[in-house]
Write a protein that holds these residues in place. Structure first.
Motif, PDB file in Angstrom:
ATOM      1  N   GLN A 481      34.813  12.496  16.884  1.00 16.27           N
ATOM      2  CA  GLN A 481      33.582  11.721  16.695  1.00 16.27           C
ATOM      3  C   GLN A 481      33.864  10.218  16.790  1.00 16.27           C
ATOM      4  O   GLN A 481      33.139   9.479  17.458  1.00 16.27           O
ATOM      5  N   LYS A 484      34.727   9.177  20.393  1.00 16.45           N
ATOM      6  CA  LYS A 484      33.524   9.165  21.223  1.00 16.45           C
ATOM      7  C   LYS A 484      32.726   7.887  20.993  1.00 16.45           C
ATOM      8  O   LYS A 484      32.243   7.253  21.944  1.00 16.45           O
ATOM      9  N   GLU A 485      32.601   7.485  19.735  1.00 15.05           N
ATOM     10  CA  GLU A 485      31.831   6.276  19.425  1.00 15.05           C
ATOM     11  C   GLU A 485      32.555   5.019  19.893  1.00 15.05           C
ATOM     12  O   GLU A 485      31.927   4.062  20.343  1.00 15.05           O
ATOM     13  N   ASP A 488      31.926   4.417  23.504  1.00 14.42           N
ATOM     14  CA  ASP A 488      30.532   4.126  23.842  1.00 14.42           C
ATOM     15  C   ASP A 488      30.369   2.619  24.067  1.00 14.42           C
ATOM     16  O   ASP A 488      30.675   1.817  23.181  1.00 14.42           O
ATOM     17  N   LEU A 491      28.544   0.574  21.366  1.00 13.55           N
ATOM     18  CA  LEU A 491      29.106   0.882  20.051  1.00 13.55           C
ATOM     19  C   LEU A 491      28.416   0.088  18.945  1.00 13.55           C
ATOM     20  O   LEU A 491      28.268  -1.131  19.029  1.00 13.55           O
ATOM     21  N   ASN A 492      27.997   0.789  17.904  1.00 12.51           N
ATOM     22  CA  ASN A 492      27.452   0.155  16.704  1.00 12.51           C
ATOM     23  C   ASN A 492      28.547   0.187  15.637  1.00 12.51           C
ATOM     24  O   ASN A 492      28.776   1.212  14.995  1.00 12.51           O
ATOM     25  N   GLU A 495      27.590   1.191  11.914  1.00  8.24           N
ATOM     26  CA  GLU A 495      27.363   2.625  11.696  1.00  8.24           C
ATOM     27  C   GLU A 495      28.678   3.395  11.685  1.00  8.24           C
ATOM     28  O   GLU A 495      28.887   4.290  10.866  1.00  8.24           O
ATOM     29  N   LEU A 496      29.582   3.019  12.608  1.00  9.62           N
ATOM     30  CA  LEU A 496      30.881   3.692  12.660  1.00  9.62           C
ATOM     31  C   LEU A 496      31.673   3.431  11.382  1.00  9.62           C
ATOM     32  O   LEU A 496      32.276   4.350  10.812  1.00  9.62           O
ATOM     33  N   THR A 499      30.366   5.545   8.594  1.00 12.51           N
ATOM     34  CA  THR A 499      30.801   6.941   8.728  1.00 12.51           C
ATOM     35  C   THR A 499      32.228   7.120   8.229  1.00 12.51           C
ATOM     36  O   THR A 499      32.532   8.048   7.470  1.00 12.51           O
TER      37      THR A 499
END
Length: 548
Positions: A481, A484-485, A488, A491-492, A495-496, A499
């Protein structure tokens, strides 16, 4: 001055030196012993003479830069031209030529703003009229393309403290300075601190850029910002700045440091701290000091940082005394330091001796990072003295992590920290997962002069490979996960981080598993992402058509 191993007299012990009860007496004893065996201890440095700016050296470096440019080795060309600029005599044609050469490198890589600044500097430094045509043509093209420059950020916006501490200028209200006989002065949480919360945002009192070409020729010697078009001190070939503002700030210490740089002395945090502190004391006079607020921009706080003097070896004392005597000798003979400050030779020696010991314990390496997937690369830019961060004690599995924005240091919680818990850093990355206890014990004593009593050392936690695995399947899904982020393009980061922080909260007390160590590492690396970045010297523009 000689080292203790080179002296034939009976062995001197640290206890004998400490029994003298005075730094000046220690210095005088060691100086007398050295003079007995080496009466001309400064002769070697003086015989070399001043290492002045030299157009012949600058020309050789400029030619090397031109050669690298022809071979399309742009970074090497940039470094050679900047070194040429540092060596060229002030106001000389050679200085103008060196600026002109660097402007071409910057132009070809799309750094048009920096290119235009260098062209202006070249024209103001006697750039040859017969060669000015190409330079002016480059200037015209750069002015046309400057709006297309898309220079990447060296770092994002510096985090802010939402609830400032009324007693510690750079810190949040979540911490306080405590003191006891076991830990000395240290930092304690006054309330619970969530993982990722900003604890302090601190500017250094002084910095010293690293000695390597990619350190000293790419970073401002005052603020450590990445800069591709540094300009030099007009007198010495050492100091380079990114702006006139930084040059002005550096005048607090460089006014006499410059005299030493001309003998090829390297930049020293200890000397810079003293020169800045003495300049401020002359400026401030007898103005009262507000001791109720702990300030990072004040000399008194730097002076009070620990030296661990009572645990030092004879060699440490020799090296500190050596620095004190050499700097005092050269400042007396080749500068107006003593006339300008009114400080006595004895007092300067004491200050130099003291700060040699306390900077070796408290200097913090300023880094930049590059994140590739889940791996992070670290490069050291230089060192800084931070009065508040210097109070955090060491832990081999620390609960605070550090990141840098330029030379500004940001402390953030690496995990949840409970009220009353000490806030800790891992000094020079001597963490339990990478280094066995025997290695950590040796290195921490060698560099910082203390025996670590953290949980990892007390319970002799094994290195990473010998830890229990933990929930591997769950971790693998988590890693997929995160990867993957990270891949991206949209990318935020917030938020990452949120998490990963939730996953980091699942960490149990006591000896961690491999999974827990890796989650903590990933979380701390993500906290560093907005800070200083390792950037490639690549094309940074969108080509626009040229209309005539």
């Amino acid at each position: 001055m000689l080292s203790p191993g080179e002296i034939e007299d009976p062995q001197i012990t640290s206890e004998q030196l400490l029994s003298l009860k005075s730094d000046l007496k220690i210095i005088n004893m060691l100086e007398e012993l050295s003079n007995k065996h080496c009466p001309a201890q400064f002769k070697g440095i003086e015989e070399g003479g001043k290492v002045s700016k030299c157009n012949e050296t600058a020309m050789r470096l400029r030619e090397e830069g031109a050669k690298m440019l022809r071979q399309k080795k742009f970074l090497k060309a940039l470094l050679s031209f900047t070194e040429s600029i540092a060596n060229a005599e002030d106001g000389s044609e050679m200085l103008g030529l060196a600026y002109g050469g660097r402007s071409q490198v910057l132009f070809e890589r799309g750094y048009y703003r920096e290119c235009l600044e260098d062209i202006e500097r070249a024209l103001h430094n006697n750039y040859p009229q017969e060669m000015a045509g190409k330079l002016l043509e480059r200037q015209s093209q750069a002015e046309h393309n400057v709006q297309s420059q898309n220079k990447p950020k060296y770092y994002e916006d510096i985090p802010k403290i939402t609830k400032p501490n009324p007693k510690i200028a750079c810190a949040s209200d979540a911490v306080e300075i405590a003191s006891d006989s076991n830990q000395g002065r240290h930092i304690v949480a006054t309330r619970s601190i969530e993982a990722g919360e900003v604890i302090a945002v601190e500017r250094p009192y002084v910095v010293a850029v690293g000695p390597g070409p990619s350190q000293k020729y790419l970073h401002c010697h005052e603020c450590l910002e990445l800069c591709y078009n540094l300009f030099p001190c007009p007198k010495c070939r050492t100091a380079l700045y990114c702006s006139s503002e930084c040059q002005q700030k550096a005048s607090k210490y460089h006014y006499n440091e410059c005299d030493l740089c001309q003998f090829d002395f390297v930049e020293q945090l200890s000397l810079k701290a003293i020169l800045r502190g003495l300049k401020e004391s002359v400026t401030n006079g007898d103005a009262p000091v507000d001791s109720t607020v702990y300030r990072s921009d004040r000399y008194e706080e730097i002076q009070q940082l620990t030296t661990n003097k009572e645990k030092r070896s004879v060699r440490d004392f020799f090296e500190a005394a050596n620095d004190a005597c050499i700097y005092t000798y050269f400042l007396k003979k080749y500068s107006d330091f003593f006339d300008a400050t009114g400080v006595s030779e004895e007092r300067l020696k004491e200050l130099l001796f003291h700060h040699y010991l306390n900077t070796s314990c408290n200097r913090i390496s300023v880094e930049k990072t590059k994140k590739s997937s889940l791996n992070t690369e670290f490069h050291v830019v230089g060192d800084g003295l931070y009065a508040f961060a210097g109070l955090l004690n060491h832990d081999c599995y620390a609960n605070v992590t550090v990141s840098f924005y330029g030379s500004t240091l940001v402390l953030q919680a690496a995990r949840y920290i409970g009220k009353g818990e000490s806030c800790t850093l891992t000094y020079r990355n001597y963490n339990f997962a990478e280094f066995p206890k025997v290695v950590r014990t040796h290195q921490l004593w060698q560099n910082f002069h203390f025996n670590c009593k953290c949980e990892a050392c007390t319970n002799n936690w094994p290195i990473f490979d010998c830890l229990i695995s933990g929930p591997i399947e769950k971790y693998q899904k988590f890693v997929e996960q995160v990867q993957k982020e990270l891949e991206d393009p949209d990318l935020n980061q917030k938020e990452l981080l949120s998490t990963v922080a939730k996953r980091a909260k699942e960490s149990l007390k006591g000896e961690p598993s491999k999974v827990e160590v890796n989650v903590r590492r990933i979380f701390c690396d993500l906290l560093k992402m907005p800070g200083n970045k390792i950037l490639e010297f690549f094309l940074c523009f969108i080509m626009l058509p040229i209309f005539f």
